[in-house]
Design an enzyme around this catalytic site. Sequence first.
Site, short mmCIF file in Angstrom:
data_model
loop_
_atom_site.label_atom_id
_atom_site.label_comp_id
_atom_site.label_asym_id
_atom_site.label_seq_id
_atom_site.Cartn_x
_atom_site.Cartn_y
_atom_site.Cartn_z
CD GLU A 135 0.76 10.17 -1.07
OE1 GLU A 135 -0.44 9.87 -0.91
OE2 GLU A 135 1.68 9.61 -0.43
CG HIS A 138 -2.96 6.65 -2.48
ND1 HIS A 138 -3.26 5.30 -2.47
CD2 HIS A 138 -1.77 6.76 -1.85
CE1 HIS A 138 -2.30 4.65 -1.86
NE2 HIS A 138 -1.37 5.51 -1.48
CG HIS A 144 -0.27 1.46 -0.16
ND1 HIS A 144 -0.49 1.77 1.16
CD2 HIS A 144 0.29 2.57 -0.70
CE1 HIS A 144 -0.08 3.01 1.38
NE2 HIS A 144 0.38 3.51 0.27
CB CYS A 145 1.01 -2.14 -5.65
SG CYS A 145 1.36 -3.53 -6.75
CB CYS A 150 4.34 -1.41 -8.10
SG CYS A 150 2.88 -0.49 -8.67
CB CYS A 169 3.02 -3.61 -11.10
SG CYS A 169 1.34 -3.60 -10.41
CB CYS A 172 -0.78 -0.33 -10.49
SG CYS A 172 -0.82 -1.04 -8.83
#
Length: 181
Positions: A135, A138, A144-145, A150, A169, A172
């Site tokens: 969170e 975000h 989202h990946c 991840c 990952c 990200c």
Amino acid sequence: MTPKKKSVGVIPVGDVPENTLQVIADHITGRFKLAAEILPALEQPGYAFDERRLQYNAGMIIEAMEAMPFGNHDKVIGVLSQDLFIPIFTHVFGEARQGGKCGLVSLFRLMKNPDGSTPPDSLLNKRAVKVALHELGHLLDLLHCEHKKCLMHFSGGVDELDDMSLELCEYCTVYLQDKLR
């Protein structure tokens, strides 16, 4: 002039185990390299209880939190023991608005294993950390990946959450580093 270092508040909403809050704050500092502080508790959000669903509306809680002053904290993660929902899902482990200031983590469904048994505190805390960091991702504008391991991958059940890594990952990770400059 050097930019001010970002700070994250971790705030209990109602009655939440202190050790869970501390583990979340420690992981925010350790994994995202952001200062984290546990803030004084907010009251249980009775205003967000939906009597038809017998759950708490995550969006209403986030709106209320975003209207509150949290001092020098750029981002705030609320942690509560109540069951959360957003209108399009039956439940959520957590919720945050992309690029927003406040996010939530619900311990309610993290406290049960798929077989109905209760996980040890260490597993509950690990799950809570994953949701909190997801969170916070975000809030820091990560999406989202598609990579299943991840931390930013969507998980709809605790089994998926348990399989997910505490790591981002490579893509990200680069995106987060860019956002934190």
